[in-house]
Design a protein around this motif. Structure first.
Motif, PDB file in Angstrom:
ATOM      1  N   GLY A 237       0.784  -1.220   0.000  1.00 13.90           N
ATOM      2  CA  GLY A 237       0.000   0.000   0.000  1.00 13.90           C
ATOM      3  C   GLY A 237       0.814   1.267   0.000  1.00 13.90           C
ATOM      4  O   GLY A 237       1.891   1.345  -0.601  1.00 13.90           O
ATOM      5  N   PRO A 238       0.332   2.294   0.710  1.00 13.33           N
ATOM      6  CA  PRO A 238       0.903   3.645   0.619  1.00 13.33           C
ATOM      7  C   PRO A 238       2.342   3.765   1.116  1.00 13.33           C
ATOM      8  O   PRO A 238       3.105   4.570   0.585  1.00 13.33           O
ATOM      9  CB  PRO A 238      -0.053   4.494   1.469  1.00 13.33           C
ATOM     10  N   PHE A 239       2.711   3.022   2.140  1.00 11.47           N
ATOM     11  CA  PHE A 239       4.085   3.140   2.643  1.00 11.47           C
ATOM     12  C   PHE A 239       5.092   2.623   1.607  1.00 11.47           C
ATOM     13  O   PHE A 239       6.160   3.204   1.420  1.00 11.47           O
ATOM     14  CB  PHE A 239       4.240   2.370   3.959  1.00 11.47           C
ATOM     15  N   TYR A 240       4.741   1.537   0.960  1.00 13.60           N
ATOM     16  CA  TYR A 240       5.578   1.007  -0.111  1.00 13.60           C
ATOM     17  C   TYR A 240       5.691   2.023  -1.240  1.00 13.60           C
ATOM     18  O   TYR A 240       6.782   2.282  -1.761  1.00 13.60           O
ATOM     19  CB  TYR A 240       4.992  -0.301  -0.629  1.00 13.60           C
ATOM     20  N   SER A 241       4.565   2.615  -1.597  1.00 15.06           N
ATOM     21  CA  SER A 241       4.564   3.623  -2.660  1.00 15.06           C
ATOM     22  C   SER A 241       5.409   4.833  -2.280  1.00 15.06           C
ATOM     23  O   SER A 241       6.098   5.418  -3.130  1.00 15.06           O
ATOM     24  CB  SER A 241       3.128   4.067  -2.966  1.00 15.06           C
ATOM     25  N   ALA A 242       5.375   5.200  -1.001  1.00 11.86           N
ATOM     26  CA  ALA A 242       6.185   6.325  -0.536  1.00 11.86           C
ATOM     27  C   ALA A 242       7.674   6.006  -0.675  1.00 11.86           C
ATOM     28  O   ALA A 242       8.478   6.866  -1.053  1.00 11.86           O
ATOM     29  CB  ALA A 242       5.851   6.649   0.918  1.00 11.86           C
ATOM     30  N   GLY A 243       8.042   4.769  -0.376  1.00 12.68           N
ATOM     31  CA  GLY A 243       9.430   4.357  -0.546  1.00 12.68           C
ATOM     32  C   GLY A 243       9.859   4.428  -1.997  1.00 12.68           C
ATOM     33  O   GLY A 243      10.967   4.873  -2.318  1.00 12.68           O
ATOM     34  N   LEU A 244       8.966   4.005  -2.892  1.00 12.73           N
ATOM     35  CA  LEU A 244       9.263   4.080  -4.329  1.00 12.73           C
ATOM     36  C   LEU A 244       9.369   5.525  -4.797  1.00 12.73           C
ATOM     37  O   LEU A 244      10.211   5.850  -5.643  1.00 12.73           O
ATOM     38  CB  LEU A 244       8.177   3.367  -5.132  1.00 12.73           C
ATOM     39  N   LEU A 245       8.507   6.387  -4.269  1.00 14.18           N
ATOM     40  CA  LEU A 245       8.569   7.798  -4.634  1.00 14.18           C
ATOM     41  C   LEU A 245       9.906   8.397  -4.225  1.00 14.18           C
ATOM     42  O   LEU A 245      10.533   9.144  -4.995  1.00 14.18           O
ATOM     43  CB  LEU A 245       7.427   8.564  -3.970  1.00 14.18           C
ATOM     44  N   ALA A 246      10.362   8.064  -3.020  1.00 16.42           N
ATOM     45  CA  ALA A 246      11.663   8.548  -2.557  1.00 16.42           C
ATOM     46  C   ALA A 246      12.777   8.030  -3.469  1.00 16.42           C
ATOM     47  O   ALA A 246      13.701   8.770  -3.834  1.00 16.42           O
ATOM     48  CB  ALA A 246      11.913   8.116  -1.119  1.00 16.42           C
ATOM     49  N   ALA A 247      12.680   6.757  -3.859  1.00 13.35           N
ATOM     50  CA  ALA A 247      13.683   6.173  -4.752  1.00 13.35           C
ATOM     51  C   ALA A 247      13.677   6.874  -6.105  1.00 13.35           C
ATOM     52  O   ALA A 247      14.733   7.127  -6.699  1.00 13.35           O
ATOM     53  CB  ALA A 247      13.424   4.674  -4.922  1.00 13.35           C
ATOM     54  N   ALA A 248      12.487   7.199  -6.605  1.00  5.84           N
ATOM     55  CA  ALA A 248      12.370   7.883  -7.894  1.00  5.84           C
ATOM     56  C   ALA A 248      12.988   9.280  -7.832  1.00  5.84           C
ATOM     57  O   ALA A 248      13.652   9.721  -8.779  1.00  5.84           O
ATOM     58  CB  ALA A 248      10.904   7.971  -8.310  1.00  5.84           C
ATOM     59  N   ILE A 249      12.786   9.977  -6.721  1.00  6.54           N
ATOM     60  CA  ILE A 249      13.362  11.313  -6.559  1.00  6.54           C
ATOM     61  C   ILE A 249      14.891  11.227  -6.538  1.00  6.54           C
ATOM     62  O   ILE A 249      15.589  12.041  -7.159  1.00  6.54           O
ATOM     63  CB  ILE A 249      12.829  11.978  -5.279  1.00  6.54           C
ATOM     64  N   ILE A 250      15.409  10.224  -5.841  1.00  9.56           N
ATOM     65  CA  ILE A 250      16.858  10.029  -5.784  1.00  9.56           C
ATOM     66  C   ILE A 250      17.409   9.731  -7.175  1.00  9.56           C
ATOM     67  O   ILE A 250      18.435  10.279  -7.592  1.00  9.56           O
ATOM     68  CB  ILE A 250      17.211   8.889  -4.806  1.00  9.56           C
ATOM     69  N   ALA A 251      16.713   8.855  -7.914  1.00 12.79           N
ATOM     70  CA  ALA A 251      17.141   8.517  -9.276  1.00 12.79           C
ATOM     71  C   ALA A 251      17.117   9.760 -10.166  1.00 12.79           C
ATOM     72  O   ALA A 251      18.006   9.963 -11.000  1.00 12.79           O
ATOM     73  CB  ALA A 251      16.244   7.426  -9.854  1.00 12.79           C
ATOM     74  N   GLY A 252      16.099  10.607  -9.991  1.00  9.17           N
ATOM     75  CA  GLY A 252      16.030  11.843 -10.763  1.00  9.17           C
ATOM     76  C   GLY A 252      17.207  12.765 -10.465  1.00  9.17           C
ATOM     77  O   GLY A 252      17.732  13.427 -11.370  1.00  9.17           O
ATOM     78  N   TYR A 253      17.646  12.778  -9.216  1.00  9.93           N
ATOM     79  CA  TYR A 253      18.810  13.581  -8.834  1.00  9.93           C
ATOM     80  C   TYR A 253      20.069  13.112  -9.558  1.00  9.93           C
ATOM     81  O   TYR A 253      20.964  13.914  -9.856  1.00  9.93           O
ATOM     82  CB  TYR A 253      18.984  13.514  -7.321  1.00  9.93           C
ATOM     83  N   HIS A 254      20.111  11.831  -9.864  1.00  6.59           N
ATOM     84  CA  HIS A 254      21.290  11.295 -10.545  1.00  6.59           C
ATOM     85  C   HIS A 254      21.481  11.918 -11.925  1.00  6.59           C
ATOM     86  O   HIS A 254      22.610  11.969 -12.421  1.00  6.59           O
ATOM     87  CB  HIS A 254      21.183   9.767 -10.668  1.00  6.59           C
ATOM     88  N   TYR A 255      20.403  12.362 -12.538  1.00  7.47           N
ATOM     89  CA  TYR A 255      20.545  13.019 -13.845  1.00  7.47           C
ATOM     90  C   TYR A 255      21.456  14.236 -13.733  1.00  7.47           C
ATOM     91  O   TYR A 255      22.297  14.481 -14.609  1.00  7.47           O
ATOM     92  CB  TYR A 255      19.177  13.420 -14.384  1.00  7.47           C
ATOM     93  N   ARG A 256      21.294  14.984 -12.656  1.00 10.50           N
ATOM     94  CA  ARG A 256      22.131  16.163 -12.453  1.00 10.50           C
ATOM     95  C   ARG A 256      23.599  15.774 -12.280  1.00 10.50           C
ATOM     96  O   ARG A 256      24.496  16.514 -12.662  1.00 10.50           O
ATOM     97  CB  ARG A 256      21.665  16.938 -11.217  1.00 10.50           C
ATOM     98  N   LEU A 257      23.831  14.594 -11.704  1.00 12.06           N
ATOM     99  CA  LEU A 257      25.203  14.153 -11.451  1.00 12.06           C
ATOM    100  C   LEU A 257      25.897  13.637 -12.700  1.00 12.06           C
ATOM    101  O   LEU A 257      27.111  13.800 -12.856  1.00 12.06           O
ATOM    102  CB  LEU A 257      25.216  13.070 -10.366  1.00 12.06           C
ATOM    103  N   ILE A 258      25.134  12.976 -13.583  1.00 13.70           N
ATOM    104  CA  ILE A 258      25.765  12.291 -14.722  1.00 13.70           C
ATOM    105  C   ILE A 258      25.623  13.023 -16.052  1.00 13.70           C
ATOM    106  O   ILE A 258      26.241  12.616 -17.041  1.00 13.70           O
ATOM    107  CB  ILE A 258      25.225  10.854 -14.875  1.00 13.70           C
ATOM    108  N   ARG A 259      24.828  14.072 -16.101  1.00  6.61           N
ATOM    109  CA  ARG A 259      24.530  14.693 -17.395  1.00  6.61           C
ATOM    110  C   ARG A 259      25.765  15.251 -18.088  1.00  6.61           C
ATOM    111  O   ARG A 259      25.822  15.303 -19.330  1.00  6.61           O
ATOM    112  CB  ARG A 259      23.480  15.787 -17.218  1.00  6.61           C
ATOM    113  N   THR A 260      26.778  15.669 -17.318  1.00  2.00           N
ATOM    114  CA  THR A 260      28.011  16.190 -17.929  1.00  2.00           C
ATOM    115  C   THR A 260      29.042  15.085 -18.134  1.00  2.00           C
ATOM    116  O   THR A 260      30.111  15.336 -18.688  1.00  2.00           O
ATOM    117  CB  THR A 260      28.630  17.285 -17.056  1.00  2.00           C
ATOM    118  N   ARG A 261      28.738  13.890 -17.640  1.00  2.00           N
ATOM    119  CA  ARG A 261      29.607  12.716 -17.788  1.00  2.00           C
ATOM    120  C   ARG A 261      30.965  12.883 -17.100  1.00  2.00           C
ATOM    121  O   ARG A 261      31.942  12.230 -17.495  1.00  2.00           O
ATOM    122  CB  ARG A 261      29.802  12.367 -19.265  1.00  2.00           C
ATOM    123  N   SER A 262      31.041  13.715 -16.102  1.00  2.00           N
ATOM    124  CA  SER A 262      32.300  13.857 -15.370  1.00  2.00           C
ATOM    125  C   SER A 262      32.543  12.591 -14.546  1.00  2.00           C
ATOM    126  O   SER A 262      31.595  11.952 -14.071  1.00  2.00           O
ATOM    127  CB  SER A 262      32.259  15.070 -14.438  1.00  2.00           C
TER     128      SER A 262
END
Length: 291
Positions: A234-259
């Protein structure tokens, strides 16, 4: 440092006890599976066997990997100081360490049922073959995903004596996650790998590497959402996935320049994706058991 302590330090670095990120990336999917299989807190004996078995097998895998890559690592900036590449230990020592650790893990698995024991043999074969896939397989990260995730079917087998479709779906999702984070890792060594002729997903994806990583993250989150619905979470699992998705989205900022620095930071940061999903699973199972 005395010769004895220097040798202990070399063995510690050989099996990467000084760099626990690999243990964590291997452990999180196993913990997901243990809680999903039991629909709550797993049997304590089974839990500790899997935790210690994960540490032992990851350590053995590092020793095998360094033995297989001993002629490459000396020419790569990030790996040239590894004990085997630097000549601090002999190749036979790496194999001996891997054998001892693998045997210790297998002896622990013998306390579980026959199916889990059989699956552990497959898990060992996958881990042992992985270092060599970089010579002939265009995407060794996919193989690594299966090897890193094989604790999933083993966890279900340990509790159910069978491996249900849900376990294989979770393994497939883990492959997507592994391709994402290990491509980030491969992006760090791209230039060295080109010179050495090693195959990686970063080279396979080429200029589309960032898009490929983010696509794998997206498919992984969608797959985990489907698995949660399948398992009735239910909702707690979904909240964990949402947090994971936000973290994954942050990775775009880290890798976009390929440094190198950004890609390596993103790779290390995947620990928090695994932790967020595990927290959601634990919270959801606790909420259901207490209601």
């Amino acid at each position: 440092m005395s010769p004895f302590l220097a040798r202990i330090d070399a063995y510690e670095k050989l099996i990467r006890l000084d760099k626990p990120i690999g243990i964590l990336l291997l452990l999180w999917p196993t913990l997901w599976a243990l809680w999903l299989a039991r629909r709550g807190v797993p049997d304590p004996t089974v839990l500790w066997i899997f935790i210690f078995g994960t540490v032992l097998m990851r350590s053995a895998g590092c020793a095998i990997n360094d033995w297989a890559d001993r002629k490459f690592d000396a020419h790569v900036e990030r790996t040239k100081n590894r004990p085997l590449a630097a000549g601090r230990i002999a190749p036979w020592e790496a194999l001996a360490v891997a054998a001892v650790l693998s045997l210790a893990a297998f002896l622990m698995v013998l306390k579980l049922n026959a199916l889990t024991i059989k699956l552990s043999v497959v898990a060992f074969a996958l881990a042992a073959i992985y270092p060599f896939t970089k010579r002939f397989f265009a995407m060794p990260q996919a193989w690594l995903g299966v090897a890193f995730g094989f604790g999933i079917p083993m966890a279900f087998a340990a509790h159910w004596h069978v491996v249900p479709p849900l376990a294989w779906a979770l393994l497939a999702a883990n492959v997507l996650w592994t391709i994402a984070y290990d491509t980030e890792y491969a992006m760090v060594d791209r230039d060295d790998d080109v010179k050495l002729g090693i195959k990686t997903s970063a080279l396979l994806f080429g200029k589309y590497d960032v898009i490929a990583v983010m696509t794998c993250y997206t498919l992984f989150i969608v797959a985990m959402l489907a698995i949660g619905l399948w398992a009735g979470f239910g909702p707690f699992y979904s909240a964990g996935l949402l947090a994971a998705a936000i973290i994954a989205g942050y990775h775009y900022r880290l890798i976009r320049t390929r440094s190198r620095e950004g890609c390596f930071k993103a790779f290390l940061h995947n620990n928090w994706i695994g932790a967020a999903i595990f927290a959601g699973i634990v919270a959801d199972t606790w909420q259901r058991s207490s209601s």
